[in-house]
Design a protein around this motif. Structure first.
Motif, PDB file in Angstrom:
ATOM      1  N   VAL A  72    -126.438  -2.781 -75.059  1.00 44.35           N
ATOM      2  CA  VAL A  72    -127.072  -1.585 -75.647  1.00 44.35           C
ATOM      3  C   VAL A  72    -128.410  -1.334 -74.611  1.00 44.35           C
ATOM      4  N   GLU A  73    -129.035  -2.589 -74.313  1.00 45.44           N
ATOM      5  CA  GLU A  73    -130.302  -2.504 -73.736  1.00 45.44           C
ATOM      6  C   GLU A  73    -130.002  -1.701 -72.402  1.00 45.44           C
ATOM      7  N   GLN A  74    -128.798  -1.946 -71.573  1.00 44.29           N
ATOM      8  CA  GLN A  74    -128.440  -1.484 -70.400  1.00 44.29           C
ATOM      9  C   GLN A  74    -128.349  -0.124 -70.293  1.00 44.29           C
ATOM     10  N   LEU A  75    -127.596   0.523 -71.431  1.00 44.18           N
ATOM     11  CA  LEU A  75    -127.347   1.949 -71.348  1.00 44.18           C
ATOM     12  C   LEU A  75    -128.613   2.765 -71.872  1.00 44.18           C
ATOM     13  N   VAL A  76    -129.283   1.972 -72.737  1.00 46.89           N
ATOM     14  CA  VAL A  76    -130.730   2.640 -73.221  1.00 46.89           C
ATOM     15  C   VAL A  76    -131.556   3.013 -71.806  1.00 46.89           C
ATOM     16  N   ARG A  77    -131.813   1.777 -71.251  1.00 44.58           N
ATOM     17  CA  ARG A  77    -132.704   1.687 -70.180  1.00 44.58           C
ATOM     18  C   ARG A  77    -132.102   2.775 -69.050  1.00 44.58           C
ATOM     19  N   SER A  78    -130.819   2.788 -68.819  1.00 46.03           N
ATOM     20  CA  SER A  78    -130.403   3.804 -67.738  1.00 46.03           C
ATOM     21  C   SER A  78    -130.663   5.147 -68.019  1.00 46.03           C
ATOM     22  N   THR A  79    -130.438   5.471 -69.488  1.00 47.32           N
ATOM     23  CA  THR A  79    -130.700   6.893 -69.875  1.00 47.32           C
ATOM     24  C   THR A  79    -131.979   7.185 -69.904  1.00 47.32           C
ATOM     25  N   LEU A  80    -132.857   6.187 -70.209  1.00 45.94           N
ATOM     26  CA  LEU A  80    -134.497   6.681 -70.147  1.00 45.94           C
ATOM     27  C   LEU A  80    -134.899   6.755 -68.663  1.00 45.94           C
ATOM     28  N   GLU A  81    -134.240   6.110 -67.778  1.00 48.80           N
ATOM     29  CA  GLU A  81    -134.712   5.866 -66.352  1.00 48.80           C
ATOM     30  C   GLU A  81    -134.416   7.269 -65.810  1.00 48.80           C
ATOM     31  N   GLN A  82    -133.348   7.876 -66.439  1.00 42.32           N
ATOM     32  CA  GLN A  82    -132.902   9.291 -65.761  1.00 42.32           C
ATOM     33  C   GLN A  82    -133.711  10.308 -66.180  1.00 42.32           C
ATOM     34  N   CYS A  83    -134.443  10.256 -67.407  1.00 41.89           N
ATOM     35  CA  CYS A  83    -134.976  11.442 -67.970  1.00 41.89           C
ATOM     36  C   CYS A  83    -136.498  11.325 -67.920  1.00 41.89           C
ATOM     37  N   VAL A  84    -137.056  10.171 -67.667  1.00 43.06           N
ATOM     38  CA  VAL A  84    -138.634   9.944 -67.621  1.00 43.06           C
ATOM     39  C   VAL A  84    -139.016  10.306 -66.133  1.00 43.06           C
ATOM     40  N   PHE A  85    -140.202  10.975 -66.129  1.00 38.69           N
ATOM     41  CA  PHE A  85    -140.735  11.394 -64.860  1.00 38.69           C
ATOM     42  C   PHE A  85    -141.565  10.091 -64.553  1.00 38.69           C
ATOM     43  N   ALA A  86    -140.831   9.022 -63.977  1.00 40.60           N
ATOM     44  CA  ALA A  86    -141.386   7.994 -63.268  1.00 40.60           C
ATOM     45  C   ALA A  86    -142.318   7.702 -62.272  1.00 40.60           C
TER      46      ALA A  86
END
Length: 246
Positions: A72-86
């Motif tokens: 769960v952590e991995q999928l949520v993190r990968s999703t956020l990494e794609q959508c956030v203006f890091a």
């Protein structure tokens, strides 16, 4: 002693001295006064010089961590990494903590993704797009979206959790469980893409409710998606066959 022009008897001070500090007032709603003060440096192993790092921590209702929690952590993190203006926040960390109070294993993943996105929206973090997660379950010749346990009778045990970019309707992430035929997978993805638009409406109304003078149901309003198929009316605040009174 430090004077008003930020100079001390031992040397000059400037704003860089407290750059690591962040503070916020009024963080608790039922107290006369409250504040948070943070002076934390990103851990060296997590620090990225060209962008912010995304950290996700999952805490289940029983406090026992397992393999599924890490997934769960991995999928949520990968999703956020794609959508956030890091790239706008180099050498910083975005920490998302998911505290699960009551769990439904089937809907856990999609709920965590959507909760994390809402938290980022509430923090005003810049995002490229709004991802929305939906869980679909084929039952006979139908596809149920985010079904309740009582609605899953007759299911073969297969399910699809899909995350879509609600702007372009692009599939961002997908996870399947159990056995699914190619036709069932296609049908689930099609329904998930349509239902993601309703999740986006939920985001918009939740934000609008936050800034409204009066508390309101995020789904309240002139449009409650009456035209959507019965299998996913619950996303619009309705139960199959009856109007919600909330």
């Amino acid at each position: 002693m430090i004077s008003a022009d930020m100079k001390s008897e031992e040397g000059d001070l400037d704003e860089d001295t407290i750059n690591n500090f962040t503070c916020e007032l009024g963080v608790l709603s039922q107290c006369d006064g409250s504040a948070t003060l943070c002076n934390v440096e990103v851990r060296q192993q997590r620090e990225l010089v060209d962008r912010s790092s995304i950290e996700v921590t999952f805490r289940g209702p029983h406090g026992v961590e397992g393999v599924e929690d890490r997934r769960v952590e991995q999928l949520v993190r990968s999703t956020l990494e794609q959508c956030v203006f890091a790239a706008l926040h180099p050498r910083t960390a975005v920490s998302v903590v998911l505290n699960v109070l009551e769990t439904d294993d089937l809907l856990l993943l999609s709920t965590c993704v959507n909760a994390a996105v809402l938290a980022l929206l509430d923090s005003s973090l810049s995002m490229k797009y709004l991802p929305a997660a939906v869980t679909c379950v084929p039952v006979g010749d139908r596809v149920l979206v985010n079904p309740l346990p009582s609605e899953r009778q007759g299911s073969s045990g297969g399910s699809v959790t899909a995350v879509y970019d609600t702007g372009s309707e692009r599939l961002v992430a997908c996870r399947t469980a159990g056995q699914l035929s190619a036709e069932q997978l296609t049908s689930c993805l099609r329904e998930a893409r349509r239902a993601a638009a309703l999740v986006r409406q939920l985001y918009r109304r939740a934000v609008a409710a936050k800034f409204s003078k009066e508390p309101r149901d995020p789904w309240a309003g002139p449009s409650r998606a009456e035209d959507m198929p019965p299998s996913w009316r619950r996303l619009g605040g309705q139960q199959t066959g009856e109007q919600s009174t909330s």
